[in-house]
Design a protein around this motif. Sequence first.
Motif, PDB file in Angstrom:
ATOM      1  N   UNK A 147     -39.646   3.482 -29.562  1.00  0.00           N
ATOM      2  CA  UNK A 147     -39.110   4.376 -28.251  1.00  0.00           C
ATOM      3  C   UNK A 147     -39.348   3.626 -27.005  1.00  0.00           C
ATOM      4  N   UNK A 148     -40.486   2.900 -26.769  1.00  0.00           N
ATOM      5  CA  UNK A 148     -40.751   2.370 -25.480  1.00  0.00           C
ATOM      6  C   UNK A 148     -39.664   1.401 -25.116  1.00  0.00           C
ATOM      7  N   UNK A 149     -39.341   0.323 -26.146  1.00  0.00           N
ATOM      8  CA  UNK A 149     -38.369  -0.720 -25.939  1.00  0.00           C
ATOM      9  C   UNK A 149     -36.962   0.009 -25.403  1.00  0.00           C
ATOM     10  N   UNK A 150     -36.524   0.965 -26.260  1.00  0.00           N
ATOM     11  CA  UNK A 150     -35.338   1.642 -25.954  1.00  0.00           C
ATOM     12  C   UNK A 150     -35.581   2.178 -24.230  1.00  0.00           C
ATOM     13  N   UNK A 151     -36.579   2.699 -24.161  1.00  0.00           N
ATOM     14  CA  UNK A 151     -36.707   3.380 -22.603  1.00  0.00           C
ATOM     15  C   UNK A 151     -36.715   2.169 -21.588  1.00  0.00           C
ATOM     16  N   UNK A 152     -37.382   1.158 -21.875  1.00  0.00           N
ATOM     17  CA  UNK A 152     -37.476  -0.086 -21.017  1.00  0.00           C
ATOM     18  C   UNK A 152     -35.981  -0.796 -20.915  1.00  0.00           C
ATOM     19  N   UNK A 153     -35.338  -1.077 -22.075  1.00  0.00           N
ATOM     20  CA  UNK A 153     -34.144  -1.770 -22.108  1.00  0.00           C
ATOM     21  C   UNK A 153     -33.016  -0.683 -22.350  1.00  0.00           C
ATOM     22  N   UNK A 154     -33.051   0.201 -22.525  1.00  0.00           N
ATOM     23  CA  UNK A 154     -31.886   0.938 -22.268  1.00  0.00           C
ATOM     24  C   UNK A 154     -31.137   0.883 -23.738  1.00  0.00           C
ATOM     25  N   UNK A 160     -28.791  -4.629 -28.509  1.00  0.00           N
ATOM     26  CA  UNK A 160     -28.439  -6.078 -28.405  1.00  0.00           C
ATOM     27  C   UNK A 160     -29.557  -6.887 -28.387  1.00  0.00           C
ATOM     28  N   UNK A 161     -30.903  -6.217 -28.653  1.00  0.00           N
ATOM     29  CA  UNK A 161     -32.102  -6.947 -28.950  1.00  0.00           C
ATOM     30  C   UNK A 161     -32.395  -7.723 -27.478  1.00  0.00           C
ATOM     31  N   UNK A 162     -32.234  -7.114 -26.456  1.00  0.00           N
ATOM     32  CA  UNK A 162     -32.534  -7.784 -25.388  1.00  0.00           C
ATOM     33  C   UNK A 162     -34.010  -8.070 -25.115  1.00  0.00           C
ATOM     34  N   UNK A 163     -34.976  -7.310 -25.893  1.00  0.00           N
ATOM     35  CA  UNK A 163     -36.364  -7.480 -25.687  1.00  0.00           C
ATOM     36  C   UNK A 163     -36.863  -8.810 -26.403  1.00  0.00           C
ATOM     37  N   UNK A 164     -36.095  -9.231 -27.173  1.00  0.00           N
ATOM     38  CA  UNK A 164     -36.357 -10.542 -27.911  1.00  0.00           C
ATOM     39  C   UNK A 164     -36.565 -11.983 -26.932  1.00  0.00           C
ATOM     40  N   UNK A 165     -35.789 -11.662 -25.866  1.00  0.00           N
ATOM     41  CA  UNK A 165     -35.804 -12.841 -24.856  1.00  0.00           C
ATOM     42  C   UNK A 165     -36.920 -12.506 -23.880  1.00  0.00           C
ATOM     43  N   UNK A 166     -37.660 -11.445 -24.067  1.00  0.00           N
ATOM     44  CA  UNK A 166     -38.634 -11.021 -22.970  1.00  0.00           C
ATOM     45  C   UNK A 166     -39.957 -11.074 -23.858  1.00  0.00           C
ATOM     46  N   UNK A 167     -40.677 -12.191 -23.987  1.00  0.00           N
ATOM     47  CA  UNK A 167     -41.758 -12.202 -24.712  1.00  0.00           C
ATOM     48  C   UNK A 167     -43.063 -11.515 -24.372  1.00  0.00           C
ATOM     49  N   UNK A 168     -42.970 -11.159 -23.035  1.00  0.00           N
ATOM     50  CA  UNK A 168     -43.837 -10.259 -22.342  1.00  0.00           C
ATOM     51  C   UNK A 168     -43.797  -8.982 -22.722  1.00  0.00           C
ATOM     52  N   UNK A 169     -42.633  -8.617 -22.929  1.00  0.00           N
ATOM     53  CA  UNK A 169     -42.363  -7.134 -22.986  1.00  0.00           C
ATOM     54  C   UNK A 169     -42.981  -6.448 -24.626  1.00  0.00           C
ATOM     55  N   UNK A 170     -42.988  -7.159 -25.660  1.00  0.00           N
ATOM     56  CA  UNK A 170     -43.415  -6.791 -26.859  1.00  0.00           C
ATOM     57  C   UNK A 170     -44.889  -6.297 -26.862  1.00  0.00           C
ATOM     58  N   UNK A 171     -45.753  -7.301 -26.231  1.00  0.00           N
ATOM     59  CA  UNK A 171     -47.092  -6.748 -26.307  1.00  0.00           C
ATOM     60  C   UNK A 171     -47.382  -5.292 -25.270  1.00  0.00           C
ATOM     61  N   UNK A 172     -46.374  -5.345 -24.447  1.00  0.00           N
ATOM     62  CA  UNK A 172     -46.586  -4.121 -23.628  1.00  0.00           C
ATOM     63  C   UNK A 172     -46.200  -2.870 -24.501  1.00  0.00           C
TER      64      UNK A 172
END
Length: 206
Positions: A147-154, A160-172
């Motif tokens: 839910x948070x990954x959706x909230x942050x990335x839309x 599109x798995x944009x979070x995969x290119x943001x290694x800092x985001x997954x720990x958050x």
Amino acid sequence: MSAGKAVGLLVLTSLLAACGTSPPRSPNDLCAIFREKDDWYDAAKVTQKRWGVPIEVPFAIMYQESGFRHDARTPRKYLLWIIPWGRVSTASGYAQAKDEVWNDYRKSTGRSGADREDFDDAIDFVGWYMDKTYTINGVYKYDAYGQYLNYHEGWGGYRQRTYAGKPWLLPVAGKVQARSQMYARQYAGCKDDLGRGWWSRFWRWL
């Protein structure tokens, strides 16, 4: 009314207003938050019923986004490192909702007067967003991480798995999940007490 009384009344009103919008004193304890701010508990239950979301997940998301500060804003941008030039994004308020998605929420729900600095509106927004996340991307409402990954990335960014290119985001997102689990355990231990109403809780606090 004397000038002294008028000043005193003004000071008292200001203090009460400040208490109503100030962050909770114990943000790491959901039960303490609800005991301090029983209107937040009422709003949480309304959101739970309206959108079918667990109480702990919106609180974990808002803690991460704003630290429960009603007037939270993103950092300023500077032109030539000196001149203030707007902000990093339009996100603001308890839920750090951006202009575009906030306007979508208001149109979708008919809540045209919703205010990002009003806690009731902010938690309802998070519940609405979580419900849309479940509908659009099939992310379980108890899954604070997804839910948070959706909230942050839309919703599109998540697909599109944009979070995969943001290694800092997954720990958050992991922190949001851990906080949600902590809040859930705490709430399970005080839910019955909170359900007895404010008068019963008042005597237990004395």
